[in-house]
Design a protein around this motif. Structure first.
Motif, PDB file in Angstrom:
ATOM      1  N   ASP A 176     -51.497  40.387  26.806  1.00  0.00           N
ATOM      2  CA  ASP A 176     -52.650  39.979  26.000  1.00  0.00           C
ATOM      3  C   ASP A 176     -52.334  40.134  24.513  1.00  0.00           C
ATOM      4  O   ASP A 176     -52.666  39.253  23.702  1.00  0.00           O
ATOM      5  CB  ASP A 176     -53.875  40.818  26.359  1.00  0.00           C
ATOM      6  CG  ASP A 176     -54.485  40.423  27.700  1.00  0.00           C
ATOM      7  OD1 ASP A 176     -54.139  39.340  28.222  1.00  0.00           O
ATOM      8  OD2 ASP A 176     -55.300  41.208  28.226  1.00  0.00           O
ATOM      9  N   ALA A 177     -51.697  41.239  24.161  1.00  0.00           N
ATOM     10  CA  ALA A 177     -51.327  41.458  22.755  1.00  0.00           C
ATOM     11  C   ALA A 177     -50.292  40.438  22.308  1.00  0.00           C
ATOM     12  O   ALA A 177     -50.353  39.910  21.186  1.00  0.00           O
ATOM     13  CB  ALA A 177     -50.799  42.881  22.575  1.00  0.00           C
ATOM     14  N   ALA A 178     -49.337  40.134  23.188  1.00  0.00           N
ATOM     15  CA  ALA A 178     -48.307  39.155  22.846  1.00  0.00           C
ATOM     16  C   ALA A 178     -48.917  37.773  22.616  1.00  0.00           C
ATOM     17  O   ALA A 178     -48.467  37.023  21.741  1.00  0.00           O
ATOM     18  CB  ALA A 178     -47.255  39.099  23.949  1.00  0.00           C
ATOM     19  N   CYS A 179     -49.938  37.438  23.397  1.00  0.00           N
ATOM     20  CA  CYS A 179     -50.566  36.121  23.277  1.00  0.00           C
ATOM     21  C   CYS A 179     -51.388  35.970  21.993  1.00  0.00           C
ATOM     22  O   CYS A 179     -51.816  34.861  21.662  1.00  0.00           O
ATOM     23  CB  CYS A 179     -51.434  35.834  24.502  1.00  0.00           C
ATOM     24  SG  CYS A 179     -50.469  35.516  26.001  1.00  0.00           S
ATOM     25  N   LEU A 180     -51.594  37.061  21.267  1.00  0.00           N
ATOM     26  CA  LEU A 180     -52.199  36.974  19.945  1.00  0.00           C
ATOM     27  C   LEU A 180     -51.175  36.540  18.904  1.00  0.00           C
ATOM     28  O   LEU A 180     -51.537  36.049  17.837  1.00  0.00           O
ATOM     29  CB  LEU A 180     -52.803  38.322  19.544  1.00  0.00           C
ATOM     30  CG  LEU A 180     -53.955  38.842  20.417  1.00  0.00           C
ATOM     31  CD1 LEU A 180     -54.380  40.220  19.944  1.00  0.00           C
ATOM     32  CD2 LEU A 180     -55.130  37.874  20.407  1.00  0.00           C
ATOM     33  N   LYS A 181     -49.900  36.711  19.241  1.00  0.00           N
ATOM     34  CA  LYS A 181     -48.813  36.348  18.325  1.00  0.00           C
ATOM     35  C   LYS A 181     -48.301  34.935  18.591  1.00  0.00           C
ATOM     36  O   LYS A 181     -47.829  34.259  17.678  1.00  0.00           O
ATOM     37  CB  LYS A 181     -47.653  37.339  18.462  1.00  0.00           C
ATOM     38  CG  LYS A 181     -48.016  38.775  18.161  1.00  0.00           C
ATOM     39  CD  LYS A 181     -46.816  39.688  18.404  1.00  0.00           C
ATOM     40  CE  LYS A 181     -47.151  41.149  18.159  1.00  0.00           C
ATOM     41  NZ  LYS A 181     -45.992  42.034  18.437  1.00  0.00           N
ATOM     42  N   ALA A 182     -48.348  34.519  19.844  1.00  0.00           N
ATOM     43  CA  ALA A 182     -47.866  33.190  20.225  1.00  0.00           C
ATOM     44  C   ALA A 182     -48.643  32.733  21.449  1.00  0.00           C
ATOM     45  O   ALA A 182     -49.145  33.550  22.220  1.00  0.00           O
ATOM     46  CB  ALA A 182     -46.370  33.214  20.519  1.00  0.00           C
ATOM     47  N   ASP A 183     -48.719  31.437  21.654  1.00  0.00           N
ATOM     48  CA  ASP A 183     -49.447  30.856  22.771  1.00  0.00           C
ATOM     49  C   ASP A 183     -48.921  31.386  24.102  1.00  0.00           C
ATOM     50  O   ASP A 183     -47.724  31.693  24.225  1.00  0.00           O
ATOM     51  CB  ASP A 183     -49.287  29.329  22.730  1.00  0.00           C
ATOM     52  CG  ASP A 183     -50.208  28.646  23.719  1.00  0.00           C
ATOM     53  OD1 ASP A 183     -51.387  28.473  23.394  1.00  0.00           O
ATOM     54  OD2 ASP A 183     -49.727  28.310  24.822  1.00  0.00           O
ATOM     55  N   PRO A 184     -49.787  31.518  25.119  1.00  0.00           N
ATOM     56  CA  PRO A 184     -49.317  31.987  26.425  1.00  0.00           C
ATOM     57  C   PRO A 184     -48.117  31.211  26.967  1.00  0.00           C
ATOM     58  O   PRO A 184     -47.277  31.780  27.670  1.00  0.00           O
ATOM     59  CB  PRO A 184     -50.539  31.810  27.326  1.00  0.00           C
ATOM     60  CG  PRO A 184     -51.695  31.961  26.405  1.00  0.00           C
ATOM     61  CD  PRO A 184     -51.257  31.342  25.108  1.00  0.00           C
ATOM     62  N   SER A 185     -48.019  29.913  26.628  1.00  0.00           N
ATOM     63  CA  SER A 185     -46.899  29.101  27.120  1.00  0.00           C
ATOM     64  C   SER A 185     -45.561  29.540  26.526  1.00  0.00           C
ATOM     65  O   SER A 185     -44.505  29.168  27.040  1.00  0.00           O
ATOM     66  CB  SER A 185     -47.141  27.625  26.815  1.00  0.00           C
ATOM     67  OG  SER A 185     -47.206  27.402  25.419  1.00  0.00           O
ATOM     68  N   PHE A 186     -45.591  30.328  25.468  1.00  0.00           N
ATOM     69  CA  PHE A 186     -44.357  30.886  24.918  1.00  0.00           C
ATOM     70  C   PHE A 186     -43.838  32.020  25.786  1.00  0.00           C
ATOM     71  O   PHE A 186     -42.626  32.236  25.886  1.00  0.00           O
ATOM     72  CB  PHE A 186     -44.595  31.403  23.491  1.00  0.00           C
ATOM     73  CG  PHE A 186     -43.392  32.050  22.864  1.00  0.00           C
ATOM     74  CD1 PHE A 186     -42.375  31.289  22.318  1.00  0.00           C
ATOM     75  CD2 PHE A 186     -43.265  33.441  22.823  1.00  0.00           C
ATOM     76  CE1 PHE A 186     -41.248  31.882  21.757  1.00  0.00           C
ATOM     77  CE2 PHE A 186     -42.158  34.046  22.257  1.00  0.00           C
ATOM     78  CZ  PHE A 186     -41.144  33.259  21.720  1.00  0.00           C
ATOM     79  N   TRP A 187     -44.745  32.737  26.421  1.00  0.00           N
ATOM     80  CA  TRP A 187     -44.388  33.929  27.188  1.00  0.00           C
ATOM     81  C   TRP A 187     -44.183  33.654  28.674  1.00  0.00           C
ATOM     82  O   TRP A 187     -43.429  34.380  29.332  1.00  0.00           O
ATOM     83  CB  TRP A 187     -45.470  34.999  27.010  1.00  0.00           C
ATOM     84  CG  TRP A 187     -45.745  35.312  25.575  1.00  0.00           C
ATOM     85  CD1 TRP A 187     -46.796  34.870  24.818  1.00  0.00           C
ATOM     86  CD2 TRP A 187     -44.940  36.098  24.692  1.00  0.00           C
ATOM     87  NE1 TRP A 187     -46.700  35.338  23.525  1.00  0.00           N
ATOM     88  CE2 TRP A 187     -45.569  36.099  23.415  1.00  0.00           C
ATOM     89  CE3 TRP A 187     -43.750  36.809  24.846  1.00  0.00           C
ATOM     90  CZ2 TRP A 187     -45.052  36.788  22.320  1.00  0.00           C
ATOM     91  CZ3 TRP A 187     -43.230  37.496  23.750  1.00  0.00           C
ATOM     92  CH2 TRP A 187     -43.876  37.476  22.509  1.00  0.00           C
ATOM     93  N   THR A 188     -44.886  32.650  29.217  1.00  0.00           N
ATOM     94  CA  THR A 188     -44.757  32.340  30.641  1.00  0.00           C
ATOM     95  C   THR A 188     -44.631  30.838  30.852  1.00  0.00           C
ATOM     96  O   THR A 188     -45.042  30.041  30.006  1.00  0.00           O
ATOM     97  CB  THR A 188     -45.978  32.839  31.455  1.00  0.00           C
ATOM     98  OG1 THR A 188     -47.094  31.971  31.235  1.00  0.00           O
ATOM     99  CG2 THR A 188     -46.353  34.265  31.087  1.00  0.00           C
ATOM    100  N   THR A 189     -44.111  30.472  32.014  1.00  0.00           N
ATOM    101  CA  THR A 189     -43.994  29.054  32.353  1.00  0.00           C
ATOM    102  C   THR A 189     -45.302  28.491  32.884  1.00  0.00           C
ATOM    103  O   THR A 189     -45.566  27.298  32.749  1.00  0.00           O
ATOM    104  CB  THR A 189     -42.912  28.842  33.422  1.00  0.00           C
ATOM    105  OG1 THR A 189     -43.283  29.544  34.619  1.00  0.00           O
ATOM    106  CG2 THR A 189     -41.555  29.354  32.942  1.00  0.00           C
ATOM    107  N   ASP A 190     -46.113  29.363  33.519  1.00  0.00           N
ATOM    108  CA  ASP A 190     -47.286  28.872  34.248  1.00  0.00           C
ATOM    109  C   ASP A 190     -48.464  29.838  34.234  1.00  0.00           C
ATOM    110  O   ASP A 190     -49.428  29.644  34.964  1.00  0.00           O
ATOM    111  CB  ASP A 190     -46.895  28.572  35.698  1.00  0.00           C
ATOM    112  CG  ASP A 190     -46.256  29.775  36.398  1.00  0.00           C
ATOM    113  OD1 ASP A 190     -46.240  30.871  35.808  1.00  0.00           O
ATOM    114  OD2 ASP A 190     -45.766  29.606  37.534  1.00  0.00           O
TER     115      ASP A 190
END
Length: 214
Positions: A176-190
Motif C-alpha cells: 500500500d505504501a509502495a503504491c503511493l509512490k508508483a501505480d500498482p501496475s509498477f509493482w505487480t503484473t495483475d
C-alpha cells in the motif's frame, strides 16, 4: 553447504523455478534472497524453493512431507493465502478463512512435531488493484471481494504467528505504501504477482526479519 533455508508457498514463491529458472530458485524474491545471503554470508546457507503456482493451503498441506519435512530445513518461510481467495472468486474452489486458519495451524503443529528446532517466518498475503483483481462488468465488486477476503487471510496468519510466537511479514501495508509512490501496475503484473520491484519489497522485508533470527 551451510544451514538450509526452505521457502514453501504458491506462484509468488515459485516464480517459474520449476522451469529451472536461476538454478531452480525462480525469478522472484527467493533468488534475490539467495543472492544477498550468498554475498554477505558465502557458503553459510543453502536455499531451497518449494513454491508451486496455484497452490492453496490445502495443497501445501498435502505435500508437506515431500516438499518440506523431507528437506529437514533449519529455517523456513511459509507464504500462502491469496490463492485461497483467488480460486474462490474466480473458480468457486477456494478455501474459506476458518478452514484456512485451521489447516494452517495443523500444518505448523506437524512441522514442529517433526522439526522442533526449526525457525519459521510467516508471510501474510496482500492484494492491490490490477488486471486480475479489478472490478469489471462481469464482477463489479471483484476488487472489494479480494480486499476483504485477503485481509481476512492475512489476519488469520497474524493470529497463527502470535500463537506460535513467530515473526509475520505483513505485505499489505508495504505494498500500500509502495503504491503511493508508483501505480500498482509498477509493482505487480495483475494485482497479485509481483514484478521485480515488488519482489524486492518482499526480499527486503524478509532479510530484515531473518537477520533477527540468526
Amino acid at each position: 553447504m551451510g544451514k538450509r533455508i526452505l521457502f514453501f508457498g504458491d506462484s509468488i514463491t515459485d516464480a517459474c523455478r520449476r522451469e529451472d529458472v536461476f538454478c531452480g530458485l525462480g525469478a522472484g524474491y527467493v533468488t534475490m534472497i539467495s543472492g544477498e545471503l550468498g554475498l554477505e554470508y558465502p557458503n553459510q546457507y543453502e536455499v531451497i524453493n518449494s513454491g508451486i503456482g496455484g497452490h492453496r493451503v490445502v495443497d501445501l498441506y498435502a505435500r508437506l512431507k515431500s516438499d518440506f519435512l523431507n528437506f529437514s530445513p533449519d529455517y523456513a518461510t511459509i507464504y500462502c493465502g491469496v490463492n485461497d481467495t483467488w480460486h474462490e472468486i474466480l473458480y468457486n474452489n477456494g478455501v474459506a478463512t476458518p478452514k484456512f486458519e485451521r489447516l494452517y495451524d495443523i500444518m505448523l503443529s506437524d512441522i514442529y512435531e517433526a522439526l522442533p528446532d526449526i525457525k519459521l517466518i510467516l508471510i501474510a498475503p496482500f492484494v492491490v488493484e490490477g488486471r486480475g483483481t479489478c472490478n469489471n462488468e462481469e464482477m463489479p465488486d471483484r476488487f472489494e471481494r479480494f480486499k476483504v477476503d485477503v485481509a481476512e487471510k492475512a489476519e488469520a496468519v497474524k493470529r497463527i504467528g502470535k500463537k506460535y510466537n513467530l515473526p509475520v511479514i505483513e505485505l499489505q501495508p508495504i505494498f500500500d505504501a509502495a503504491c503511493l509512490k508508483a501505480d500498482p501496475s509498477f509493482w505487480t503484473t495483475d494485482g497479485v504477482h509481483p514484478k521485480p520491484a515488488g519482489h524486492t519489497l518482499i526480499k527486503n522485508a524478509w532479510i530484515k526479519e531473518f537477520k533477527k533470527l540468526i
